[in-house]
Design a protein around this motif. Structure first.
Motif, PDB file in Angstrom:
ATOM      1  N   GLY A  77       2.967  -5.467   9.975  1.00  0.00           N
ATOM      2  CA  GLY A  77       2.589  -4.748   8.755  1.00  0.00           C
ATOM      3  C   GLY A  77       3.310  -3.438   8.912  1.00  0.00           C
ATOM      4  O   GLY A  77       3.919  -2.943   9.828  1.00  0.00           O
ATOM      5  N   ASN A 152       6.188   6.138  -2.131  1.00  0.00           N
ATOM      6  CA  ASN A 152       5.055   5.704  -3.055  1.00  0.00           C
ATOM      7  C   ASN A 152       3.837   5.834  -2.630  1.00  0.00           C
ATOM      8  O   ASN A 152       3.599   5.063  -1.531  1.00  0.00           O
ATOM      9  CB  ASN A 152       5.690   4.581  -3.768  1.00  0.00           C
ATOM     10  N   ASP A 174       8.342   5.424   4.525  1.00  0.00           N
ATOM     11  CA  ASP A 174       7.706   4.359   4.275  1.00  0.00           C
ATOM     12  C   ASP A 174       7.647   3.906   2.798  1.00  0.00           C
ATOM     13  O   ASP A 174       7.265   4.467   1.866  1.00  0.00           O
ATOM     14  CB  ASP A 174       6.019   4.802   4.522  1.00  0.00           C
ATOM     15  N   GLY A 195       6.051  -3.077   4.153  1.00  0.00           N
ATOM     16  CA  GLY A 195       5.301  -4.354   4.389  1.00  0.00           C
ATOM     17  C   GLY A 195       5.888  -5.201   3.188  1.00  0.00           C
ATOM     18  O   GLY A 195       5.815  -4.578   1.996  1.00  0.00           O
ATOM     19  N   LYS A 198       3.801  -6.245  -1.258  1.00  0.00           N
ATOM     20  CA  LYS A 198       3.765  -5.509  -2.643  1.00  0.00           C
ATOM     21  C   LYS A 198       4.661  -5.855  -3.388  1.00  0.00           C
ATOM     22  O   LYS A 198       4.485  -6.421  -4.502  1.00  0.00           O
ATOM     23  CB  LYS A 198       3.668  -3.892  -2.312  1.00  0.00           C
TER      24      LYS A 198
END
Ligand SMILES: *Cc1c(COP(=O)(O)O)cnc(C)c1O
Length: 363
Positions: A77, A152, A174, A195, A198
């Protein structure tokens, strides 16, 4: 017949395109005439390698990733990246600048304290992370190992619109909750990570886009599996990769291509977010947006109602009407609608109608 799909506003794992799920279902027990599921293929087989390389090629093409970057598929992750980044690029006494815009920045920062001397370049914590810091207020050191940003902020619902120009200091981002939601200039970054669960596919795959010169300056006195170069040298096939997740990610990328690519997706995301923010703004204070207007995220729309009782009723009623995942993160409460790429426009329209109707009955 399929039962009606939920209006899925989950923050992650999140909605996947129905067309992708249906294609995967069709191929589930017999992938391309192999008589096996993708999950049953050897990761050394030509059939799997094709899936793997196509996913990389599609990501490179959709994000216009230049040749001096490698695309890696890792596990652990985004959270493992919080550790891998300082492990690879920091060392005792060395500084790295972190721009603090929410809980994920805080977690990333904490990991870095184990390996070197991270410091806050800027923070909007005092403002309850309602905004992104102003670019001209950022002060960092020319000798920093890197500058870290969270593009974000999934929990607070804010998003960088323009990224800082950090010159020779590598910028690391990120992008877990907004990668592929809008165009970015990859050249601005030394490393991007996300990751998948999403905006890219199912949980279990982490995408890393790393500039090749970063590989050369990374520490080598760390475990083999935690060195970026291990994975770069072996095309992310040093060990068994999460093959099914990578297959799904490739299919999501193919779906984005079919939608018209990143520009078409961006337009749709802007439209989806606009109708929900408009509903909030036109509610005369019945719904209260958390983020300042110029920092609003296109991916995670955070808002409150006047009191917790009304919020509870809103969330209960929403659930009854088939809306899933509208609760805010457990650390901040309130409400949040995550409108990732795969969330259809109709789900957003339905949410607006529900919000207007709820206000009419309770306003
Ligand atoms: C979800 C999220 C993470 C954590 O991702 P894991 O894959 O669960 O480790 C990190 N950063 C951001 C911005 C996120 O949205």
């Amino acid at each position: 017949m399929l039962k009606q799909r939920a209006y899925n506003f989950n923050a992650g794992p999140a909605a996947l395109p129905l067309a992708v799920l249906e294609k995967a279902q069709k191929e589930f027990v017999d992938f391309q005439g192999t008589g096996m599921s993708v999950m049953e293929l050897s990761h050394r087989s030509a059939t799997y390698e094709d899936v793997h390389n196509q996913a990389i090629a599609r990501l490179k093409s959709l994000l216009s990733i230049p040749d001096q970057y490698e695309v890696l598929f890792l596990q652990g992750g985004a959270s493992l990246q919080f550790s891998m980044i300082p492990m690879n690029f920091l060392s005792s006494g060395r500084q790295a600048g972190y721009i603090m815009t929410g809980s994920w920045s805080e977690k990333a920062f904490e990991e870095a304290t184990l390996f070197g001397e991270p410091y806050h370049v800027a923070s909007t914590k005092e403002n309850h992370y309602r905004s992104i810091p102003e670019l001209n207020k950022l002060k960092y050191n020319k000798n920093d190992a890197y500058i870290h940003v969270t593009s974000n902020n999934t929990i607070y619902g804010t998003q960088w619109k323009t990224f800082p120009q950090t010159g020779d200091v590598p910028l690391i981002a990120d992008m877990s909750s907004d990668i592929l939601s809008r165009p970015i200039d990859v050249n601005q970054f030394g490393l991007i990570y996300a990751g998948a669960q999403k905006n890219l596919g199912p949980a279990g795959v982490t995408v890393v886009i790393i500039r090749k010169d970063m590989l050369e300056k990374a520490n080598t006195a760390i475990p083999t599996m935690l060195q970026y170069s291990t994975h770069a040298e072996k095309n992310s096939l040093y060990h068994t990769p999460p093959t099914f997740g990578i297959y799904m990610l490739g299919e999501v990328l193919a779906w984005i291509e079919e939608q018209g690519g990143i520009d078409a997706i961006t337009k749709r995301n802007e439209g989806k977010a606009k109708i929900i923010y408009d509903t909030i703004d036109q509610s005369n204070g019945f719904y209260i947006g958390h983020a300042e207007k110029d920092s609003r995220s296109l991916m995670n729309i955070t808002f409150r109602l006047q009191n917790e009782e009304l919020e509870k009723e809103f969330l209960t009623k929403a659930k009854e009407e088939g809306f899933v995942g509208l609760n805010g993160h457990r650390s901040v409460g309130g409400c949040r609608a995550s409108t990732y790429n795969a969330v259809p426009f109709e789900a957003c329209t339905a949410l607006c109608h529900f919000m207007i109707d709820f206000q009419r009955k309770h306003g």
